[in-house]
Design a protein around this motif. Structure first.
Motif, mmCIF file in Angstrom:
data_model
loop_
_atom_site.group_PDB
_atom_site.id
_atom_site.type_symbol
_atom_site.label_atom_id
_atom_site.label_comp_id
_atom_site.label_asym_id
_atom_site.label_seq_id
_atom_site.Cartn_x
_atom_site.Cartn_y
_atom_site.Cartn_z
ATOM 1 N N PRO A 93 78.256 58.132 60.472
ATOM 2 C CA PRO A 93 78.076 58.643 62.267
ATOM 3 C C PRO A 93 77.195 56.584 62.228
ATOM 4 O O PRO A 93 77.937 55.780 63.534
ATOM 5 C CB PRO A 93 77.953 59.485 62.326
ATOM 6 N N LEU A 94 76.205 56.190 62.427
ATOM 7 C CA LEU A 94 75.681 54.928 62.521
ATOM 8 C C LEU A 94 76.121 53.950 62.167
ATOM 9 O O LEU A 94 75.459 52.718 62.660
ATOM 10 C CB LEU A 94 74.154 55.812 61.468
ATOM 11 N N VAL A 95 76.923 53.986 61.119
ATOM 12 C CA VAL A 95 77.940 52.634 60.822
ATOM 13 C C VAL A 95 78.720 52.528 61.933
ATOM 14 O O VAL A 95 78.982 51.396 62.520
ATOM 15 C CB VAL A 95 77.830 52.679 59.159
ATOM 16 N N MET A 96 80.053 53.316 62.588
ATOM 17 C CA MET A 96 80.914 53.842 63.262
ATOM 18 C C MET A 96 80.231 53.082 64.348
ATOM 19 O O MET A 96 81.113 53.389 65.086
ATOM 20 C CB MET A 96 81.251 54.849 63.343
ATOM 21 N N ALA A 97 78.947 53.850 64.716
ATOM 22 C CA ALA A 97 78.780 53.499 66.471
ATOM 23 C C ALA A 97 78.430 52.234 66.561
ATOM 24 O O ALA A 97 79.141 51.196 67.584
ATOM 25 C CB ALA A 97 77.275 54.388 66.471
ATOM 26 N N GLN A 98 78.731 51.213 64.958
ATOM 27 C CA GLN A 98 78.157 49.868 65.527
ATOM 28 C C GLN A 98 79.622 49.108 64.827
ATOM 29 O O GLN A 98 80.077 48.072 65.546
ATOM 30 C CB GLN A 98 77.708 49.367 64.107
ATOM 31 N N THR A 99 80.745 49.777 65.233
ATOM 32 C CA THR A 99 82.153 49.366 64.888
ATOM 33 C C THR A 99 82.974 50.178 65.975
ATOM 34 O O THR A 99 84.730 50.171 65.113
ATOM 35 C CB THR A 99 82.715 49.755 63.714
ATOM 36 N N LEU A 100 82.512 50.255 67.085
ATOM 37 C CA LEU A 100 83.283 51.422 67.791
ATOM 38 C C LEU A 100 84.528 50.115 68.342
ATOM 39 O O LEU A 100 86.037 50.084 69.375
ATOM 40 C CB LEU A 100 82.897 51.343 68.987
ATOM 41 N N ASP A 101 84.332 48.544 68.648
ATOM 42 C CA ASP A 101 85.239 48.247 68.989
ATOM 43 C C ASP A 101 86.011 46.897 67.813
ATOM 44 O O ASP A 101 86.843 46.392 68.666
ATOM 45 C CB ASP A 101 84.563 47.021 69.707
ATOM 46 N N GLU A 102 86.239 48.008 66.687
ATOM 47 C CA GLU A 102 87.014 47.840 65.891
ATOM 48 C C GLU A 102 88.107 48.172 65.387
ATOM 49 O O GLU A 102 87.705 49.550 65.745
ATOM 50 C CB GLU A 102 87.115 47.536 64.536
ATOM 51 N N ASP A 103 89.277 47.747 65.053
ATOM 52 C CA ASP A 103 90.253 48.896 64.767
ATOM 53 C C ASP A 103 90.279 49.382 63.380
ATOM 54 O O ASP A 103 90.750 49.203 62.392
ATOM 55 C CB ASP A 103 92.143 48.141 64.736
ATOM 56 N N THR A 104 88.775 50.141 63.487
ATOM 57 C CA THR A 104 88.771 51.187 62.042
ATOM 58 C C THR A 104 90.079 52.472 61.572
ATOM 59 O O THR A 104 89.772 52.434 60.042
ATOM 60 C CB THR A 104 87.226 51.935 62.407
ATOM 61 N N PRO A 105 90.371 52.459 62.590
ATOM 62 C CA PRO A 105 91.792 53.297 61.882
ATOM 63 C C PRO A 105 92.770 52.966 61.077
ATOM 64 O O PRO A 105 93.434 53.291 59.902
ATOM 65 C CB PRO A 105 92.433 53.802 63.028
ATOM 66 N N LYS A 106 92.872 51.888 61.322
ATOM 67 C CA LYS A 106 93.883 51.149 60.543
ATOM 68 C C LYS A 106 93.063 50.333 59.227
ATOM 69 O O LYS A 106 94.094 50.748 58.404
ATOM 70 C CB LYS A 106 94.056 49.651 61.794
ATOM 71 N N GLN A 107 91.788 50.180 60.120
ATOM 72 C CA GLN A 107 91.385 50.085 57.956
ATOM 73 C C GLN A 107 91.127 51.016 57.100
ATOM 74 O O GLN A 107 91.495 50.601 56.355
ATOM 75 C CB GLN A 107 89.746 49.177 58.573
ATOM 76 N N ALA A 108 90.733 52.606 57.945
ATOM 77 C CA ALA A 108 91.200 53.110 57.334
ATOM 78 C C ALA A 108 91.973 53.568 56.303
ATOM 79 O O ALA A 108 91.677 54.075 55.165
ATOM 80 C CB ALA A 108 90.036 54.485 57.990
ATOM 81 N N ARG A 109 92.814 53.491 57.280
ATOM 82 C CA ARG A 109 94.226 53.687 56.535
ATOM 83 C C ARG A 109 94.656 53.234 54.917
ATOM 84 O O ARG A 109 95.630 53.338 53.960
ATOM 85 C CB ARG A 109 95.558 53.381 57.549
ATOM 86 N N ALA A 110 94.712 51.833 55.949
ATOM 87 C CA ALA A 110 94.303 50.525 54.694
ATOM 88 C C ALA A 110 94.181 50.442 53.432
ATOM 89 O O ALA A 110 94.553 50.153 52.522
ATOM 90 C CB ALA A 110 94.852 49.119 54.976
ATOM 91 N N VAL A 111 92.350 51.100 53.249
ATOM 92 C CA VAL A 111 91.809 51.382 52.604
ATOM 93 C C VAL A 111 92.075 52.337 51.554
ATOM 94 O O VAL A 111 91.658 52.323 49.999
ATOM 95 C CB VAL A 111 90.240 51.205 53.307
ATOM 96 N N MET A 112 92.194 53.671 52.361
ATOM 97 C CA MET A 112 93.046 54.956 51.690
ATOM 98 C C MET A 112 94.397 54.474 50.485
ATOM 99 O O MET A 112 94.233 54.692 49.803
ATOM 100 C CB MET A 112 93.033 55.956 52.371
ATOM 101 N N SER A 113 95.187 53.298 51.518
ATOM 102 C CA SER A 113 96.424 52.924 51.066
ATOM 103 C C SER A 113 95.927 52.899 48.979
ATOM 104 O O SER A 113 96.446 52.635 48.024
ATOM 105 C CB SER A 113 97.275 52.785 51.646
ATOM 106 N N LEU A 114 94.846 51.542 49.243
ATOM 107 C CA LEU A 114 94.359 50.894 48.376
ATOM 108 C C LEU A 114 94.020 52.231 47.390
ATOM 109 O O LEU A 114 94.478 51.476 45.649
ATOM 110 C CB LEU A 114 93.487 50.399 48.438
ATOM 111 N N LEU A 115 93.340 52.467 47.517
ATOM 112 C CA LEU A 115 92.768 53.379 46.622
ATOM 113 C C LEU A 115 93.564 54.677 46.012
ATOM 114 O O LEU A 115 93.020 54.808 44.547
ATOM 115 C CB LEU A 115 90.893 54.285 46.917
ATOM 116 N N THR A 116 93.952 55.259 47.173
ATOM 117 C CA THR A 116 94.776 55.927 46.326
ATOM 118 C C THR A 116 96.367 55.376 45.103
ATOM 119 O O THR A 116 96.785 56.083 43.796
ATOM 120 C CB THR A 116 95.874 56.659 46.774
#
Length: 206
Positions: free
Chosen positions: A172-195
């Motif tokens: 949460p403390l990291v996320m609070a600094q990135t609310l203006d980014e499209d982090t949902p899209k980033q998270a989906r991309a990272v999980m796709s790469l990892l899996t």
């Protein structure tokens, strides 16, 4: 540290916590006062203290409820998953979505997360262990079923890599600094790469 008293009805505690959270979002932690919560509920502040014996106990109750609700959501999200890859992805994306929504509601939320890190470290650590436990079980199941190309001996390092890769999306403390980014899209991309790596390039986890 104060403690929430258990003799009060759960519904009373929830009403108090609901109002405390509403005021927290509006005013922030520094201006959160028991007398204001009591006034909004139409009761005396003594009635609040019958359920929560201090302001700190009230914050404890709020944090405990957030963590409990998060774990309930995580269990439901992974229960719907069909594969180990889906379990890992659902776990992280569900946590990210819920935490991002809460943080966006007001700056007071970040203050409580910060307070929890310092004052409720053990509870936060238990929650982290809960999340890692789900991830480890998914890795083990993926290896056992043949979905993942990992050797079981690679699981501890794969878990370490996963934890580092998703920190931006669940802390949460990291996320609070990135609310203006499209982090949902980033998270989906990272999980796709990892899996994908877990299924196809296990050497990445040596």
């Amino acid at each position: 540290m104060g403690t929430a008293k258990t003799r009060g009805p759960v519904s009373t505690a929830d009403r108090i916590l609901d109002e405390a959270e509403r005021q927290l979002l509006q005013r922030g932690n520094a201006k959160l006062r028991v007398v204001d919560i009591a006034a909004a509920l139409g009761v005396s502040h003594a009635n609040i203290y019958r359920t929560f014996d201090s302001r700190e106990a009230l914050l404890d109750g709020m944090v405990d409820r957030w963590l409990r609700d998060s774990e309930i959501r995580s269990r439901k999200a992974v229960a719907r998953a069909q594969t180990s890859s889906d379990v890992l992805t659902s776990l992280i994306l569900d946590m990210h979505t819920a935490t991002r929504k809460k943080l966006a509601a007001g700056p007071g939320v970040k203050e409580i997360y910060l307070w929890a890190m310092h004052k409720r470290g053990q509870a936060v650590a238990r929650h982290g262990a809960f999340v890692l436990g789900i991830a480890q079980a998914a890795l083990e199941e993926g290896c056992a079923s043949g979905e993942f190309a990992l050797d079981p001996k690679q699981i501890p390092h794969a878990l370490y890599v996963l934890e580092g890769a998703v920190a931006k999306f669940i802390n949460p403390l990291v996320m609070a600094q990135t609310l203006d980014e499209d982090t949902p899209k980033q998270a989906r991309a990272v999980m796709s790469l990892l899996t994908t790596a877990l299924r196809e390039t296990p050497q990445a986890f040596d």
